[in-house]
Scaffold this active site. Structure first.
Site, mmCIF file in Angstrom:
data_model
loop_
_atom_site.group_PDB
_atom_site.id
_atom_site.type_symbol
_atom_site.label_atom_id
_atom_site.label_comp_id
_atom_site.label_asym_id
_atom_site.label_seq_id
_atom_site.Cartn_x
_atom_site.Cartn_y
_atom_site.Cartn_z
ATOM 1 N N GLU A 7 0.815 -1.224 0.000
ATOM 2 C CA GLU A 7 0.000 0.000 0.000
ATOM 3 C C GLU A 7 0.845 1.269 0.000
ATOM 4 O OE1 GLU A 7 -2.998 -0.132 3.080
ATOM 5 O OE2 GLU A 7 -4.303 -1.323 1.812
ATOM 6 N N GLU A 19 -6.691 -7.780 -0.528
ATOM 7 C CA GLU A 19 -7.182 -7.860 0.847
ATOM 8 C C GLU A 19 -8.684 -7.620 0.817
ATOM 9 O OE1 GLU A 19 -5.036 -5.151 3.393
ATOM 10 O OE2 GLU A 19 -3.097 -5.758 2.590
HETATM 11 C C1 GAL Z 1 -4.412 -2.562 4.876
HETATM 12 C C2 GAL Z 1 -3.002 -3.080 5.013
HETATM 13 C C3 GAL Z 1 -2.935 -4.336 5.841
HETATM 14 C C4 GAL Z 1 -3.776 -4.191 7.073
HETATM 15 C C5 GAL Z 1 -5.190 -3.894 6.673
HETATM 16 C C6 GAL Z 1 -6.149 -3.789 7.823
HETATM 17 O O1 GAL Z 1 -4.398 -1.185 4.729
HETATM 18 O O2 GAL Z 1 -2.427 -3.328 3.752
HETATM 19 O O3 GAL Z 1 -1.595 -4.595 6.188
HETATM 20 O O4 GAL Z 1 -3.260 -3.174 7.864
HETATM 21 O O5 GAL Z 1 -5.222 -2.676 5.988
HETATM 22 O O6 GAL Z 1 -7.448 -3.503 7.387
#
Ligand code: GAL
Length: 634
Positions: free
Chosen positions: A142, A313
């Site tokens: 990110e 994610e």
């Molecule tokens: C994203 C990040 C992850 C984790 C996640 C939590 O922004 O890439 O490592 O922190 O959010 O929602």
């Protein structure tokens, strides 16, 4: 579409890795992302690598039948590295160093840190580049998260001056381009130019725009350094980066051009809470997310590479980072998963496998609870896996409509909003929503995209019109819509000689002679719609297509092209979408509130984002709240 999860073997005793891997497979997962925060475990002391644990983790996951997405760990430089090079940290707008103790504490411009990023990337790529289970690499994590694109360090200042010298050649050209005669801001050498922070009042917008362009190029070149190393050592593997939601701090089209697959991190409930949505929408879609959040990003990121994309994610339950963190309605995790498939994703990977009982994200759900029992999302993942297997691979199709997205436009609107609520992302999203409410599929594309095969082109705003773009539009004969403020700035952030819409006057016989912004909460009547936030005075011989009760033009139409001179509300957008779709021969649907559809080559998918059952007119089927339905296309 494959399913996967984000896994951190370094967080768990080695004795449970094999059971975790078995359980992932049993749940229907075939991909696992690892490694992206593990620098200190890989290299506990400068130059001394400990690969053993990672070798064993990779073997364990691979032997269970999982394919691996391996991340470079540069988002989390270890303490020893920061101590070795204290000036590698980013400096915030107030001139303060960003401290160690969380993540992303580096400056993209620091050459020492860049060398470290290349070194650790090379070490990982040499060790694992040819491993048969590693099919995808993720660079860093990110870029820009936690406000980390802009840094006001000495390293950034030095590279900014070099960037300016390369762009302008001599400083008088820069002075003229920026209009530095104003307020005696002229420079006599590039060395005198600082980043635009810590000025008494606002810095020159041209200065800001170049700083943003420079900072965006820094992200792209940082990423490219890792990509080049991975390509050299890991032939035939795909490279991705996980982008964020509602995030415009750097140009994702530029960085995306160096990647094989664009991925993004989908947290619809967190995004609903944190962004501009109204209190009513936040209540109504509390446990579903606004119906267009996920799809908007699917379509945006599909346009950032040659069309290959995925979800790195996926929210599986409550997150930890929004102001309030509700649980999704039962069904939403399966719905989000299948919606990604409907939009052409290659994979969806859930964040994370098991909820961590320690540190910053201990309140963030996973597919498993901290005690290793299954969380509610697990069964929804099984259900999604079943449906995916049932309907088989889906071929993506070009959408009939191109919606233009420009990162530079987002910067221009942010640097000089002129009205506090003129928000670029929101304006584009509102156009996207209007099209999606009408059941229309959309491709979100960059200004550089080939627009020739679209039936309709929608440009919510494009303040700076790139060279050749007006001619490209003029050569299209499809209906198009161009929104307020388009063509209102030159590439050096000045008002064009012929006034707005500048070069787009090639398309329209009109001129914007004045613009005003209106405070929040105030609106003025249009004709079946309301005018709020922004309006422009137009001089033209064209008869307005829409006007306010005084006859002041709001939409001007010339041939199939429309110029909109206000911030359009939903009622106006709905009317415009209906007219343009019928002119363009694009089929419209009347969808119940909260229902969204998306077509692949063979199927049409419907997703119920409302908290009530709805009937899908296409099939007559009733769809439960947070439910979906899939039909074969005729
Ligand atoms: C994203 C990040 C992850 C984790 C996640 C939590 O922004 O890439 O490592 O922190 O959010 O929602």
């Amino acid at each position: 579409m494959k399913l996967g999860c984000c896994y951190y073997p370094e967080h768990w005793p080695e004795e449970i890795w094999a059971e975790d891997a078995r359980h992932m497979i049993e749940m229907g997962l075939s991909l696992v992302r690892i490694g992206e925060f593990a620098w200190n475990r890989i290299e506990p002391e400068p130059g001394s690598y400990d690969w053993d644990w990672l070798d064993r983790a990779i073997e364990m996951l691979a032997s269970a039948g999982l394919k691996i997405i391996l991340g470079t760990p540069t988002a989390t430089p270890p303490k020893w590295l920061v101590d070795q090079m204290p000036d590698m940290v980013a400096i915030d707008r107030e001139g303060r160093p960003r401290g160690f103790g969380s993540r992303r504490h580096y400056c993209f411009s620091h050459l020492g840190y860049r060398a470290e990023s290349r070194r650790i990337t090379t070490a990982m790529a040499e060790r694992y580049g040819e491993h048969p289970a590693i099919t995808i690499w993720q660079t860093d994590n990110e870029y820009g998260c936690h406000d980390t694109v802009l840094s006001f360090s000495d390293a950034a200042a030095t590279r900014f001056r070099e960037w300016l010298a390369a762009r302008y050649g001599d400083v008088d050209t820069l002075n003229a381009a920026w209009g530095n005669v104003f307020w005696s801001m002229e420079y006599s050498s590039f060395d005198e130019i600082d980043p635009p922070n810590l000025t008494v009042t606002e810095a020159n917008p041209a200065h800001w725009l170049d700083y943003r362009r420079f900072a965006s190029d820094e992200v792209a070149s940082f990423n490219r350094e890792q990509v080049d190393i991975i390509r050299a050592h890991s032939p035939g593997r795909n490279i991705t980066h996980n982008f964020m939601g509602f995030f415009t701090e750097f140009d994702h089209h530029t960085t995306g051009a160096d990647l094989d697959i664009a991925t993004w991190d989908s947290y619809p409930l967190g995004f609903l809470e944190q962004f501009w949505f109204s209190e009513d929408e936040k209540r109504e879609f509390l446990r579903q997310g606004h119906p267009d959040i996920a799809a908007f990003h699917h379509d945006l990121y599909r346009g950032c590479t040659g069309g290959r994309w995925g979800v790195m994610e996926q929210q599986p339950g409550p997150v930890n980072w929004a102001r309030f963190n509700p649980a999704p309605l039962p069904g939403m995790v399966a719905l989000w998963t299948l919606e990604a498939m409907a939009h052409g994703a290659e994979f969806t990977s859930y964040f994370r496998w098991r909820q961590a009982p320690f540190a910053q994200e201990q309140m963030h759900a996973g597919l498993l609870r901290p005690d290793s029992e299954e969380a509610p999302a697990a069964d929804e993942v099984r259900e999604a896996a079943r449906v995916i297997a049932d309907i088989g691979p889906q071929e993506a199709m070009r959408a009939p409509v191109a919606l233009l997205f420009s990162y530079e436009a987002a910067w221009a609107c942010g640097i000089q909003p002129q009205g506090k609520s003129f928000r670029y992302l929101e304006l584009v999203y509102e156009h996207y929503s209007a099209l999606r409410r009408a059941g229309i599929d959309v491709d979100i594309v960059s200004p550089a995209a080939d627009l020739t095969d679209y039936q309709l082109v929608v440009i919510p705003t494009l303040p700076i019109v790139p060279d050749g773009f007006a001619e490209k539009l003029a050569a299209l004969d499809c209906p198009m819509l161009i929104g307020p403020r388009s063509g209102s700035k030159t590439e050096n952030f000045c008002i064009p000689d012929n006034l707005a819409p500048g070069a787009l006057q090639e398309l329209f016989a009109l001129k914007v002679t004045r613009a005003e912004s209106i405070r929040d909460g105030v609106s003025e009547p249009g004709d079946g719609f309301e005018i709020a936030r922004w309006r422009e005075d137009i001089t033209s011989d064209l008869e307005p297509e829409f006007a306010d009760p005084d006859g002041t033009g709001v939409v001007y139409k010339q041939g199939g092209r429309r110029y909109v001179s206000v911030w359009p509300d939903r009622a106006l957008l709905d009317q415009l979408v209906a007219r343009m779709a019928s002119e363009a021969g694009v089929a419209l649907a009347v969808l119940p509130e909260g229902l969204r559809t998306r077509r692949s080559a063979s199927h049409i998918f419907a997703f119920n984002y409302s908290n009530k059952p709805v009937v899908w007119p296409e099939t007559g089927a009733e769809i439960a709240p947070a439910g979906f339905a899939i039909a074969r296309r005729a």
